[in-house]
Design a protein around this motif. Structure first.
Motif, PDB file in Angstrom:
ATOM      1  N   THR A   1       0.828  -1.212   0.000  1.00 24.66           N
ATOM      2  CA  THR A   1       0.000   0.000   0.000  1.00 24.66           C
ATOM      3  C   THR A   1       0.863   1.264   0.000  1.00 24.66           C
ATOM      4  O   THR A   1       1.967   1.276   0.549  1.00 24.66           O
ATOM      5  N   VAL A   2       0.334   2.290  -0.600  1.00 28.17           N
ATOM      6  CA  VAL A   2       0.847   3.648  -0.369  1.00 28.17           C
ATOM      7  C   VAL A   2      -0.392   4.478  -0.090  1.00 28.17           C
ATOM      8  O   VAL A   2      -1.252   4.634  -0.958  1.00 28.17           O
ATOM      9  N   MET A   3      -0.501   4.945   1.125  1.00 28.37           N
ATOM     10  CA  MET A   3      -1.695   5.692   1.500  1.00 28.37           C
ATOM     11  C   MET A   3      -1.457   7.194   1.325  1.00 28.37           C
ATOM     12  O   MET A   3      -0.321   7.645   1.170  1.00 28.37           O
ATOM     13  N   GLN A   4      -2.556   7.946   1.419  1.00 29.72           N
ATOM     14  CA  GLN A   4      -2.478   9.381   1.141  1.00 29.72           C
ATOM     15  C   GLN A   4      -1.546  10.112   2.119  1.00 29.72           C
ATOM     16  O   GLN A   4      -0.687  10.860   1.709  1.00 29.72           O
ATOM     17  N   ALA A   5      -1.716   9.833   3.407  1.00 30.10           N
ATOM     18  CA  ALA A   5      -0.858  10.501   4.395  1.00 30.10           C
ATOM     19  C   ALA A   5       0.094   9.475   4.968  1.00 30.10           C
ATOM     20  O   ALA A   5       0.159   9.262   6.172  1.00 30.10           O
ATOM     21  N   ASP A   6       0.829   8.813   4.091  1.00 34.59           N
ATOM     22  CA  ASP A   6       1.709   7.739   4.543  1.00 34.59           C
ATOM     23  C   ASP A   6       2.956   8.324   5.208  1.00 34.59           C
ATOM     24  O   ASP A   6       3.344   9.452   4.933  1.00 34.59           O
ATOM     25  N   ALA A   7       3.567   7.540   6.069  1.00 31.31           N
ATOM     26  CA  ALA A   7       4.699   8.065   6.829  1.00 31.31           C
ATOM     27  C   ALA A   7       5.970   7.274   6.548  1.00 31.31           C
ATOM     28  O   ALA A   7       5.922   6.063   6.304  1.00 31.31           O
TER      29      ALA A   7
ATOM     30  N   ARG B   1       8.027   8.148  -4.365  1.00 26.60           N
ATOM     31  CA  ARG B   1       8.650   6.988  -5.000  1.00 26.60           C
ATOM     32  C   ARG B   1       9.260   6.055  -3.956  1.00 26.60           C
ATOM     33  O   ARG B   1       9.272   4.840  -4.109  1.00 26.60           O
ATOM     34  N   LEU B   2       9.749   6.660  -2.852  1.00 22.99           N
ATOM     35  CA  LEU B   2      10.292   5.828  -1.769  1.00 22.99           C
ATOM     36  C   LEU B   2       9.160   4.995  -1.134  1.00 22.99           C
ATOM     37  O   LEU B   2       9.330   3.803  -0.851  1.00 22.99           O
ATOM     38  N   LEU B   3       8.009   5.627  -0.955  1.00 20.96           N
ATOM     39  CA  LEU B   3       6.862   4.902  -0.394  1.00 20.96           C
ATOM     40  C   LEU B   3       6.444   3.778  -1.340  1.00 20.96           C
ATOM     41  O   LEU B   3       6.084   2.673  -0.910  1.00 20.96           O
ATOM     42  N   LEU B   4       6.534   4.066  -2.633  1.00 15.62           N
ATOM     43  CA  LEU B   4       6.180   3.068  -3.646  1.00 15.62           C
ATOM     44  C   LEU B   4       7.176   1.901  -3.620  1.00 15.62           C
ATOM     45  O   LEU B   4       6.783   0.730  -3.687  1.00 15.62           O
ATOM     46  N   ALA B   5       8.477   2.253  -3.492  1.00 18.83           N
ATOM     47  CA  ALA B   5       9.508   1.205  -3.422  1.00 18.83           C
ATOM     48  C   ALA B   5       9.267   0.332  -2.186  1.00 18.83           C
ATOM     49  O   ALA B   5       9.404  -0.894  -2.243  1.00 18.83           O
ATOM     50  N   ARG B   6       8.875   0.965  -1.084  1.00 22.82           N
ATOM     51  CA  ARG B   6       8.593   0.214   0.147  1.00 22.82           C
ATOM     52  C   ARG B   6       7.442  -0.754  -0.075  1.00 22.82           C
ATOM     53  O   ARG B   6       7.455  -1.884   0.403  1.00 22.82           O
ATOM     54  N   CYS B   7       6.451  -0.278  -0.833  1.00 22.41           N
ATOM     55  CA  CYS B   7       5.286  -1.121  -1.117  1.00 22.41           C
ATOM     56  C   CYS B   7       5.692  -2.303  -2.013  1.00 22.41           C
ATOM     57  O   CYS B   7       5.260  -3.438  -1.796  1.00 22.41           O
TER      58      CYS B   7
ATOM     59  N   ALA C   1      -2.407  -1.379  -3.486  1.00 23.32           N
ATOM     60  CA  ALA C   1      -3.445  -0.357  -3.290  1.00 23.32           C
ATOM     61  C   ALA C   1      -2.748   0.993  -3.173  1.00 23.32           C
ATOM     62  O   ALA C   1      -1.918   1.185  -2.278  1.00 23.32           O
ATOM     63  N   LEU C   2      -3.053   1.885  -4.077  1.00 27.16           N
ATOM     64  CA  LEU C   2      -2.373   3.182  -4.092  1.00 27.16           C
ATOM     65  C   LEU C   2      -3.392   4.308  -3.963  1.00 27.16           C
ATOM     66  O   LEU C   2      -4.332   4.390  -4.750  1.00 27.16           O
TER      67      LEU C   2
ATOM     68  N   VAL D   1      -0.023  -7.603 -10.982  1.00 27.31           N
ATOM     69  CA  VAL D   1      -0.645  -7.784  -9.674  1.00 27.31           C
ATOM     70  C   VAL D   1      -2.041  -7.155  -9.732  1.00 27.31           C
ATOM     71  O   VAL D   1      -2.332  -6.359 -10.627  1.00 27.31           O
ATOM     72  N   THR D   2      -2.877  -7.506  -8.783  1.00 27.79           N
ATOM     73  CA  THR D   2      -4.189  -6.859  -8.690  1.00 27.79           C
ATOM     74  C   THR D   2      -3.932  -5.440  -8.193  1.00 27.79           C
ATOM     75  O   THR D   2      -3.137  -5.249  -7.264  1.00 27.79           O
ATOM     76  N   ARG D   3      -4.582  -4.479  -8.812  1.00 24.08           N
ATOM     77  CA  ARG D   3      -4.296  -3.095  -8.412  1.00 24.08           C
ATOM     78  C   ARG D   3      -5.569  -2.306  -8.199  1.00 24.08           C
ATOM     79  O   ARG D   3      -6.507  -2.419  -8.990  1.00 24.08           O
ATOM     80  N   ILE D   4      -5.551  -1.527  -7.153  1.00 24.97           N
ATOM     81  CA  ILE D   4      -6.638  -0.566  -6.964  1.00 24.97           C
ATOM     82  C   ILE D   4      -5.969   0.791  -6.742  1.00 24.97           C
ATOM     83  O   ILE D   4      -5.131   0.939  -5.859  1.00 24.97           O
ATOM     84  N   THR D   5      -6.288   1.718  -7.615  1.00 22.49           N
ATOM     85  CA  THR D   5      -5.598   3.008  -7.593  1.00 22.49           C
ATOM     86  C   THR D   5      -6.616   4.123  -7.443  1.00 22.49           C
ATOM     87  O   THR D   5      -7.586   4.190  -8.199  1.00 22.49           O
TER      88      THR D   5
END
Ligand SMILES: Nc1ncnc2c1ncn2[C@@H]1O[C@H](COP(=O)(O)OP(=O)(O)OP(=O)(O)O)[C@@H](O)[C@H]1O
Length: 708
Positions: free
Chosen positions: A556-562, A622-628, A637-638, A662-666
């Protein structure tokens, strides 16, 4: 304590109802009311308060009132305060108003202060036949905490044995005085004096060694228990559902967590010392009775007056302590928030305003400290007076007993006996007052246990499904007739929504801002429980599979991700204990971040702050995306995860993700992002509307991390 202090930012209304309920004898406190009527994060308005009051068996009657009419209302009643708050009016007497403010506690207000706060709307509450004095809510059981402490009985027994030997020495010491005065001085026996002094010197050495051992054991026990208990409470805290944290201020949660240490101190060190104090007080009392009954009576009377004084002042002490905890938590939360909001504060030039409000909060804390200090001063003077008078009386009566020795009916009493009596009396009064102090601390511990209960009794979102690999299930997400609202008083965000995201498909979710896209995603991820309906993964309800097991399959990468403070590599693998460096690099390449990272002086070891300091907005995303991607998820889920990227990077990432199958929900607003999806669904008025038909896609393949 009748006045219930609010824990959540927006529960002043509920806290007022809890206070009124308590004042009228309702068994429920705020903790249980909160469980029965979860308040909205946005607060509760008058009509919702009336609904809850009716459910509690109170008949509500809203009234418009002038200041002069307040005394005629049925008290306690709830007052609307400064347009955004509720308080309870408890009493009106001689132009002064006793107000229970759930934010700060009881306050006596003048007419001017009342007129500045009261909006003119009051809510009278009359108990109906349904109003029941219900059994108290399940309390936070400190016994449970004690049971969880390993090695406690053995350590306590050891400390107790050493302490009892020490106390034995303390009992013997006054005897030395008596022997020296009555035998040595009278008989002039210098040799006996030397023997006595040598014997007692040895005893003193032993006493010091044992005293050292006891202190050390208490320190070690305290440390070990503190570690065990704080770990238990932290484990509980970290498993609480997301909305627990969203509703509370950071400072409040931290202060409640700190209550663990206060409870632990009273239960362990305090309890051992109280036991010894009780034992020693009893021994000293027995010896005092042996020396003189009338003198013992004087001492007992002084201790009784002291106990009464503590009893009388207890309520004021407890309230001051409880209020201090709440206002100090507010101050530290405000402080933390200020640090986090440094950029907007500077840009909007609000430093001075912020400082002013912070100062007010500090003054609030100081006022509570001042109240306690005032109580302490008064109490200190009163107890000095009580025990000073008692001392004089003992001396006077004792001296008269010695002077009467020549008379035939006189009870034998020597100067040495008076000295020994005074020594035992000093021990007795100090131990007895320490014991009374412990009883007060024990009772006051409820301030801390009530606060801790907010963490310990809150329902955890951890399920008891053991860790299971769900690789055998197709990565298909389904929402079946899901409806959701944040609380009973909030509007429906989703109403009877059904959505099936087939394995390997990409669904883009669109909709106006605030239409509920993030909420829908949080429901799909098990972060929020649907009010109605259910969420399935691979055709099985996620509660049955275990939310943690399902989340392991989803990136996941959420809107207010940390991000967390640490190196870039650590953030990509999310601090995994045995990370794979090639996987970290592959994830960074797939997220189009690798080139940026290698340009940094320390590459993957470059440090970043907890707010992602040191990275641009796009790099952060992009870092959050790499983590996901590092998780090798089967579903991604993005939530507006590429909103800060330039089009070229976004396209490259979209291609990389497409290749992974992969299954994606964006969730996205950009037309380019939406156009690339197999299905685009719009969320409007709580319902889903298909925007473009599903594209015929390739069958799902196992996920791979192919660099773009
Ligand atoms: N904790 C909460 N308590 C009460 N209402 C909330 C809470 N969080 C969000 N809401 C409300 O729920 C509605 C949906 O919010 P959500 O964040 O799901 O919208 P969104 O479609 O993702 O918006 P955006 O596109 O602006 O991110 C909004 O009206 C929002 O104000």
């Amino acid at each position: 304590m009748k006045t219930q202090l609010q824990s959540e930012a927006a529960e002043c209304g509920l806290a007022c109802l809890a206070t009124v309920g308590r004042l009228l004898g309702h068994g429920d406190d705020l903790v249980s009311l909160r469980r029965r009527f979860p308040p909205s994060a946005r607060g509760t308005d008058l009509s919702q308060l009336m609904e809850i009051a009716s459910a509690m068996g109170l008949c509500p009657r809203p009234a418009r009132a002038e200041l002069d009419d307040l005394g005629d209302l049925r008290l306690p009643c709830i007052l609307h305060w400064k347009l955004d708050h509720f308080v309870v009016l408890r009493k009106v007497r001689r132009g002064r108003f006793l107000v229970a403010d759930p934010a700060v506690g009881d306050r006596v207000l003048s007419r001017a202060e009342m007129s500045a706060g009261f909006t003119g709307v009051a809510l009278e509450l009359t108990p109906t036949s349904d109003f029941q004095v219900e059994p108290p809510a399940p309390r936070f059981a400190w016994r449970k905490l004690l049971r969880q402490a390993h090695g406690l009985p053995l350590a306590m027994t050891r400390i107790f044995i050493v302490a009892v030997v020490l106390e034995g020495f303390a009992v013997l010491a006054p005897l030395l005085q008596q022997l020296v005065i009555d035998d040595v001085l009278v008989s002039g026996d210098a040799e006996l004096l030397t023997v006595l002094i040598l014997g007692f010197t040895l005893m003193l050495l032993l006493q010091s060694a044992l005293g050292l051992a006891r202190s050390w054991m208490v320190i070690v026990l305290g440390q070990s228990l503190s570690l065990q208990w704080t770990t238990n409470v932290f484990a509980r805290l970290i498993r609480l559902p997301l909305d627990f944290f969203e509703r509370r201020h950071l400072g409040d949660i931290a202060s409640k967590f700190d209550s663990t240490t206060a409870v632990q101190r009273v239960l362990t060190q305090g309890a051992v010392e109280a036991l010894l104090d009780g034992l020693m007080a009893a021994v000293a009392l027995g010896l005092m009775v042996g020396y003189s009954l009338p003198l013992t009576g004087v001492v007992m009377a002084a201790v009784a007056i002291y106990a009464l004084l503590r009893r009388v002042t207890y309520g004021a002490y407890r309230d001051a302590a409880a209020e201090r905890l709440v206002v100090a938590a507010r101050e530290s939360g405000y402080f933390l928030e200020t640090l986090r909001a440094m950029t907007p504060l500077k840009l909007f030039g609000r430093e001075s305003q912020r400082q002013g409000r912070w100062q007010n909060l500090v003054v609030d804390v100081q006022n509570r400290d001042l109240r306690t200090a005032r109580l302490n001063t008064g109490f200190g003077i009163a107890s000095t007076l009580i025990f000073g008078l008692e001392n004089l009386l003992v001396l006077w009566l004792g001296a008269r007993l010695i002077l009467a020795q020549g008379r035939a009916d006189a009870t034998p009493f020597t100067i040495g006996m008076l000295f020994a009596f005074i020594a035992y009396k000093t021990q007795f009064t100090s131990r007895a007052s320490a014991l009374i102090g412990f009883i007060v601390d024990w009772k006051a511990m409820s301030v801390h246990t009530e606060r801790l209960a907010d963490i310990v009794l809150a329902p955890s979102d951890a399920d008891d499904v053991p860790p299971t690999d769900l690789a055998h299930l197709p990565p298909r997400i389904e929402l079946r007739r899901v409806s959701f609202r944040y609380s009973e008083s909030d509007p429906w965000i989703l109403k009877d929504v059904s959505l099936s995201i087939e394995a390997g498909r990409h669904v883009a979710l669109t909709g106006a801002s605030g239409s509920g896209k993030s909420t829908l995603l949080k429901i799909a991820l098990g972060l929020l429980a649907p009010t109605e309906g259910e969420v399935l993964y691979g055709g099985v309800p996620i509660r049955r599979l275990g939310v943690a097991n399902v989340r392991r399959c989803i990136g996941t990468v959420m809107q207010a991700d940390a991000l967390l403070s640490g190196s870039i590599a650590e953030n990509i693998c999310f601090f995994e204990s045995a990370p794979s460096l090639p996987d970290i690099e592959a994830a960074a390449r797939a997220a189009r971040l690798h080139e940026d990272i290698v340009r940094m002086p320390m590459a993957y070891a470059s440090l970043i702050g907890d707010l992602g300091a040191g990275l641009s907005g796009g790099q952060r995303q992009r870092l959050l995306l790499a983590r996901c991607l590092y998780k090798r998820p089967r579903v991604i889920a993005l939530d507006e995860a590429t909103s800060e990227l330039d089009l070229a990077n976004e396209r490259a990432i979209a291609t990389a993700l497409r290749r992974m199958r992969v299954t994606r929900i964006t969730i996205a607003h950009r037309p380019e992002t939406v156009a690339g999806a197999d299905r685009a669904i719009e969320l409007r008025s709580g319902a889903l509307h298909e925007r473009h038909a599903p594209r015929v896609g390739l069958p799902p393949r196992p996920p791979t991390l192919t660099p773009a």
